[in-house]
Design an enzyme around this catalytic site. Structure first.
Site, PDB file in Angstrom:
ATOM      1  N   CYS A   2       0.850  -1.182   0.000  1.00  0.00           N
ATOM      2  CA  CYS A   2       0.000   0.000   0.000  1.00  0.00           C
ATOM      3  C   CYS A   2       0.893   1.242   0.000  1.00  0.00           C
ATOM      4  CB  CYS A   2      -0.910   0.019   1.224  1.00  0.00           C
ATOM      5  SG  CYS A   2      -2.058  -1.368   1.299  1.00  0.00           S
ATOM      6  N   GLY A  28      -1.195   0.775  -4.991  1.00  0.00           N
ATOM      7  CA  GLY A  28      -2.522   0.266  -4.691  1.00  0.00           C
ATOM      8  C   GLY A  28      -3.591   0.992  -5.471  1.00  0.00           C
ATOM      9  N   ASN A 101       0.870   0.001   5.850  1.00  0.00           N
ATOM     10  CA  ASN A 101       1.344  -0.815   4.742  1.00  0.00           C
ATOM     11  C   ASN A 101       2.069  -2.014   5.334  1.00  0.00           C
ATOM     12  OD1 ASN A 101       2.349  -1.813   2.286  1.00  0.00           O
ATOM     13  ND2 ASN A 101       4.170  -0.508   2.384  1.00  0.00           N
ATOM     14  N   GLY A 102       1.628  -3.211   4.975  1.00  0.00           N
ATOM     15  CA  GLY A 102       2.282  -4.405   5.484  1.00  0.00           C
ATOM     16  C   GLY A 102       1.274  -5.430   5.941  1.00  0.00           C
ATOM     17  N   TYR A 257      10.203  -5.002  -8.264  1.00  0.00           N
ATOM     18  CA  TYR A 257       8.937  -4.734  -8.932  1.00  0.00           C
ATOM     19  C   TYR A 257       8.101  -3.611  -8.317  1.00  0.00           C
ATOM     20  CZ  TYR A 257       4.048  -5.575 -10.358  1.00  0.00           C
ATOM     21  OH  TYR A 257       2.778  -5.427 -10.811  1.00  0.00           O
TER      22      TYR A 257
END
Length: 510
Positions: A2, A28, A101-102, A257
């Protein structure tokens, strides 16, 4: 995966938060949200969709105040619903909003403890809501009417002792300020910066440095593993290490990526790391396939371009753009459901026939996850007249689930799981398949910052840096996050919506 942003400004922060989220949109595309603060009130707007679709003029006008946080989401767990869009908010104590995020690997245990210790109810399946309530519970335990930096540092210190997994977060306490913190392993990225204005110094916290650059801030540094950065609403900056044991092992997939190439993460230029990955892959081809008959190197847009260009240069082979991308289709490997991924690949890419016709083509991608995109692209290359189609991955085989916030949850959905390179090549329909060596990939990233001794490589080698991932946990994750499970949740959500609609009840999900 995210995207996060937090800003304490000397003027209205809403436009900067919006602009920052658009720069982080690649992290996201499922949902977006912004929370701001002014004069004792918190203002929140969040919904499903891209940033540009979630926030209209009427929403921006209502997002008042000189500080705020924002989030762009893609789901690794739970449903794709507005209820799980972030930031989350709790009114006690003080009023706290948080974006995360995570992934917490002990969220089930934490949910149980939160109810037993503080009667806190978790309303969604999101571990971000769990993280928020852990933070809120620790602050509330102090029993203070007013809090300062030392209280915040002590609360996050307790949070670090309770929460396991990979997490980077921004939080806003009404009337107090904004906090950014990172797990003791530093798995997920988060940075902060500042800019000088005629009215004074403004601060920003974000997932990637590119958001800091685009908004005209100057990067200060990454938030260290276990560290907390607090910016008061008056614009005063405080930072303190709040974890007893830290061990920087950032996720290497950010460099492969996830991150934008113009970002710098933990001192490593993502662009240069990808260039080195292309160079290393070219040297492997020279070693193992010295008499290759490659006529042209063609990247799979967009993230593989940097590696492919360097690979072609080292091999002395022509580099060509062979695919045109529709930029309005989201990233396919994070789409819910195999059928949707397969459909979207054809919508996302279109081949330029003259770059393929009669040639031996080496297609280069950053990685191969489920293989859906790769197999269809190889098929498209053949349909466009390629004589032979070779395929190269700038990363090693992705063979294990990721449990730290990337949607690679089930082994059975990964094409490299329990398969040899030859078997994968046959499934993809390529004439030859070349993978990056694991040690080469690590060295390509480490060369940007030799101080980093290790990375989280769990999706490549199955070794989980937090040390708490059991086979039972992975089995549970698979039950919750497989394509089949996601399809069932989506069907249930649609059925509920249909029930409300047929009953004449209007449900406002915005």
């Amino acid at each position: 995966m995210c995207g996060l942003i937090g800003i304490v400004a000397k003027q209205m922060a809403n436009q900067s938060l919006y602009d920052g989220l658009t720069v982080l949109q690649h992290r996201g595309q499922d949902a977006a949200g912004i929370a701001t603060y002014e004069d004792g009130r918190l203002f929140l707007r969040k919904s499903n969709g891209l940033v540009r679709d979630v926030f209209h003029t009427r929403h921006m006008i209502n997002l008042k105040g000189r500080m705020g946080i924002g989030h762009v989401r893609y789901p690794t767990a739970g449903a794709s619903s507005t209820a799980e869009a972030q930031p989350f908010y709790v009114n006690s104590p003080y009023g706290i909003a948080l974006a995360h995020n995570g992934n917490l690997t002990n969220s089930v245990q934490l949910k149980r403890e939160l109810f037993q210790e503080g009667l806190r109810h978790i309303n969604t399946d999101s571990d971000s809501e769990v993280l928020l309530n852990v933070f809120a519970h620790e602050l509330q335990s102090f029993g203070k009417r007013r809090i300062g930096p030392s209280d915040i540092f002590r609360a996050v210190s307790r949070l670090h002792k309770r929460c396991r997994g990979g997490y980077a977060a921004v939080a806003m306490i009404t009337g107090v300020g904004i906090i950014g913190f990172r797990d003791p392993h530093g798995i997920r990225p988060i940075v902060f910066g500042q800019r000088e204005t005629p009215l004074g110094t403004e601060y920003i916290i974000a997932s990637e440095s590119v958001a800091i650059d685009v908004l005209g801030f100057k990067l200060i540094r990454d938030i260290a593993p276990g560290e907390v950065v607090f910016i008061s609403k008056e614009g005063e900056l405080y930072a303190e290490q709040c974890a007893e044991v830290v061990n920087l092992t950032p996720c290497i997939f950010e460099h492969v990526y996830l991150a934008r190439p113009d970002s710098i993460i933990d001192g490593i230029s993502v662009h240069k790391a990808r260039m080195r990955m292309g160079e290393a892959l070219a040297h492997k081809i020279k070693r193992e396939w010295g008499e290759h008959d490659i006529d042209v190197v063609i990247p799979i847009p967009d993230t593989s371009r940097t590696a492919a260009l360097e690979l072609a240069h080292v091999l002395g082979v022509d580099y060509r753009e062979g695919f045109i991308k529709n930029r309005y289709i989201p990233r396919t490997f994070i789409m819910p459901g195999q059928a949707m991924r397969r459909k979207s690949v054809r919508q996302k890419l279109n081949a330029i026939d003259l770059e393929f016709e009669g040639k031996n083509v080496l297609l280069v991608d950053d990685s191969i996850v489920r293989g859906t995109t790769s197999s269809q692209i190889i098929e498209m290359a053949r349909e466009s007249g390629a004589r032979r189609v070779y395929f190269a991955s700038a990363a090693p085989p992705v063979a294990f689930p990721n449990v730290y916030g990337i949607d690679m949850p089930t082994s059975e959905e990964l094409i490299a799981y329990k398969r040899t390179v030859e078997e994968i090549c046959q499934l993809l329909g390529a004439d030859r398949l070349i993978y990056q060596e694991l040690d080469d990939m690590v060295e390509c990233a480490r060369r940007g910052n030799p101080a980093i001794e290790a990375f989280d490589l769990s999706c490549f080698n199955g070794c989980y840096v937090t040390g708490d991932i059991s086979e039972g946990y992975l089995n549970q994750v698979e039950l919750l996050r497989s394509d089949e499970a996601k399809a069932k949740r989506a069907a249930a959500s649609n059925s509920l919506q249909d029930l409300y609609t047929s009953s004449g009840v209007v449900v406002d999900l915005n």
